[in-house]
Design a protein around this motif. Structure first.
Motif, PDB file in Angstrom:
ATOM      1  N   GLY A 190      58.553  62.158 -43.285  1.00 42.31           N
ATOM      2  CA  GLY A 190      60.826  62.022 -43.982  1.00 42.31           C
ATOM      3  C   GLY A 190      60.695  60.537 -44.394  1.00 42.31           C
ATOM      4  N   TYR A 191      61.981  60.732 -44.604  1.00 41.12           N
ATOM      5  CA  TYR A 191      62.290  59.443 -45.720  1.00 41.12           C
ATOM      6  C   TYR A 191      63.012  58.395 -44.739  1.00 41.12           C
ATOM      7  N   ALA A 192      63.181  57.372 -44.565  1.00 42.55           N
ATOM      8  CA  ALA A 192      64.217  56.745 -44.052  1.00 42.55           C
ATOM      9  C   ALA A 192      65.355  56.096 -44.971  1.00 42.55           C
ATOM     10  N   PHE A 193      66.110  57.196 -44.202  1.00 41.22           N
ATOM     11  CA  PHE A 193      67.871  57.119 -44.685  1.00 41.22           C
ATOM     12  C   PHE A 193      68.471  55.870 -44.295  1.00 41.22           C
ATOM     13  N   LEU A 235      71.615  65.455 -42.584  1.00 41.39           N
ATOM     14  CA  LEU A 235      70.829  64.920 -42.170  1.00 41.39           C
ATOM     15  C   LEU A 235      69.880  65.135 -41.351  1.00 41.39           C
ATOM     16  N   THR A 269      68.077  66.110 -37.699  1.00 43.24           N
ATOM     17  CA  THR A 269      66.860  65.160 -36.383  1.00 43.24           C
ATOM     18  C   THR A 269      66.290  66.222 -35.368  1.00 43.24           C
ATOM     19  N   TYR A 320      75.665  62.988 -44.546  1.00 42.73           N
ATOM     20  CA  TYR A 320      75.194  61.487 -45.720  1.00 42.73           C
ATOM     21  C   TYR A 320      75.574  61.242 -46.618  1.00 42.73           C
ATOM     22  N   TYR A 346      63.166  64.383 -50.487  1.00 43.80           N
ATOM     23  CA  TYR A 346      63.379  64.661 -49.557  1.00 43.80           C
ATOM     24  C   TYR A 346      65.158  65.973 -49.346  1.00 43.80           C
ATOM     25  N   ASN A 377      64.486  63.461 -43.002  1.00 45.29           N
ATOM     26  CA  ASN A 377      64.553  61.761 -42.109  1.00 45.29           C
ATOM     27  C   ASN A 377      62.225  61.820 -41.491  1.00 45.29           C
ATOM     28  N   GLN A 378      63.028  60.594 -41.416  1.00 45.94           N
ATOM     29  CA  GLN A 378      61.857  59.718 -41.311  1.00 45.94           C
ATOM     30  C   GLN A 378      60.949  60.469 -39.941  1.00 45.94           C
TER      31      GLN A 378
END
Length: 463
Positions: A20-23, A37, A39, A57, A65, A103-104
């Motif tokens: 995932g992406y580091a928001f 987001l 989790t 977010y 993403y 997310n990451q």
């Protein structure tokens, strides 16, 4: 070649797992936005999606993403020492109101083109204990547990032919569909019960509707109603005549200066229910725990509930353990409120249970509705928290809880509320019991179906 053979496979042969992406944390917000987001907190124990507290977010979002309905995710980070949800799968749910972000801490499972694996089958395969042990065995970290796409992709298993995969997923999916239907029905019933309490006891809609009618009749605007209550200028819903007649047709100012229906009074929660707490028998004494037969409830048991109904507990205690708890075994119908870390988990216990020290337990006096008490505690959450204290974490004591004041209606109105609200609660209990039975059936079938010990026919697939 036997087309019914189960063949050895590795996840890496069939899927890829995308990080995932580091928001950025600066854009996280509690204010609702169109984007949520996801989790690890959105993953249920054992697999599957759960809503949890939404993390909204508001910042810039890379389109790659934004997740789609039906995307398959796995957790790659878990904050618990035992890795409660690490590696478990969940599907992104359907929603027209929000979009979910990747997310990451989560991995997106992407099936290779041309492969012979069914995504729904894979979802259930990743809920088995051998996969779970594999993930935990290769995880890193002590305080926070981590896994990675490469570790997950190393998992090896036997894969049935594609038609049998789809048949297996159809059987298990039918059970999950019914569980989901029950969950949605319970959410609707919960909303109705909550709205009913607010209408009668917070907004006083029946009283204000009668005041509107009286005013309009006095002004010669509408004829006096003879049947069920009419809405008039107010939002109150029509009530059966027998219930409508119980409400006064005017408000008055109480001793505290607040407005309330005529004839209603102020009392304390300690006057409506016996308030008790609990304790924890020594965990170093096996005689308190081994082969326990009495439910012993902690706030953790309430934290995973989707509806405020307690049907059991993770741990049980023995006769000797029960003797260590001064409040003893609390009866079915007790209202449980977590009193710390955090304050506010609520449930009506549908089984006799003992409780630990993290509870305010309310045993209603005769004539007091436990459904009324539970809904009151839900509405009074901020007032309850305001009376808490503590340096390490906030806690509401029984001493501070008992004097909390609340407005109570005459006995006949509380009884009428119970007659209307209790069937909603009882239907929720029935649905929840059924869902637990279905989940147990699903979990019992899962190992056999996934090993080939139980085979699925085309007839079963069509169920």
């Amino acid at each position: 070649m036997d087309n019914n053979r189960w063949l050895p496979a590795r996840l890496a042969d069939h899927v890829a797992i995308k990080h995932g992406y580091a928001f950025k944390g600066e854009y996280f917000t509690d204010e609702p936005t169109y984007y949520i987001l996801l989790t690890p907190g959105n993953f249920a124990l054992g697999g599957g999606f759960q809503s949890g507290k939404a993390k909204y977010y508001s910042g810039p979002i890379p389109e790659d993403y934004v997740l789609k309905e039906g995307d398959l995710l796995v957790t790659m980070t878990d904050l618990s020492k035992t890795g409660d949800t690490l590696g478990y799968p969940a599907f992104v749910p359907q929603s027209s109101a929000v979009r979910y972000l990747h997310n990451q801490r989560l991995g997106l499972v992407e099936v290779h083109n041309g492969t012979t694996i069914d995504k729904a089958f894979l979802y259930y395969r990743l809920r088995l204990s051998d996969y779970r042990h594999f993930i935990l065995g290769s995880a890193s970290g002590s305080t926070v547990r981590h896994t990675s796409p490469s570790r997950i992709l190393d998992f090896a298993f036997n894969l049935p032919p594609l038609p049998e995969q789809r048949a297996i997923a159809a059987v298990l999916g039918a059970l999950d569909d019914k569980i989901e239907l029950n969950r949605r029905m319970n959410a609707t019933l919960e909303g109705l019960a909550r709205a009913l309490f607010r209408s009668w006891f917070v907004d006083f809609d029946p009283v204000r509707a009668k005041m509107d009618r009286r005013h309009n009749v006095g002004a010669g605007l509408v004829p006096a109603p003879e049947g069920p209550a009419q809405e008039g200028n107010h939002k109150g819903l029509p009530l059966p005549p027998a219930i409508d007649a119980l409400f006064p047709d005017e408000m008055e100012v109480g001793e505290d200066g607040g407005e309330r229906p005529r004839g209603w009074g102020i009392t304390t929660i300690g006057d409506l229910a016996r308030i008790v707490g609990g304790s924890t028998p020594s965990t170093k004494e096996p005689r308190f725990w081994n082969d326990g037969k009495y439910y012993w409830t902690t706030p953790k048991d309430l934290s995973s509930l989707t509806v405020p109904v307690l049907l059991g507990s993770e741990r049980k205690i023995t006769d000797q353990g029960l003797k260590q708890i001064s409040s003893g075994l609390l009866p079915q119908g007790t209202v449980l409120l977590s009193s710390r870390a955090p304050i506010g988990y609520l449930a009506i216990s549908e089984v006799p249970t003992a409780v630990n020290q993290g509870f305010i337990a309310m045993l209603p006096n005769e004539g007091v509705s436990n459904v009324f008490l539970m809904r009151w505690a839900e509405m009074a959450h901020d007032d309850i928290v305001a009376r808490a204290n503590g340096s390490t974490f906030l806690e509401i004591s029984k001493t501070n809880f008992r004097p909390i004041e609340l407005l109570v209606p005459p006995d006949e109105i509380m009884a009428a509320f119970d007659r209307v609200a209790r069937p909603l609660h009882e239907r929720i209990v029935i649905n929840e019991r059924q869902s637990r039975t279905l989940a147990a059936l699903r979990d019992g079938l899962l190992p056999g179906l996934m090993s080939g010990a139980v085979r699925v026919t085309q007839t079963e697939e069509a169920m």
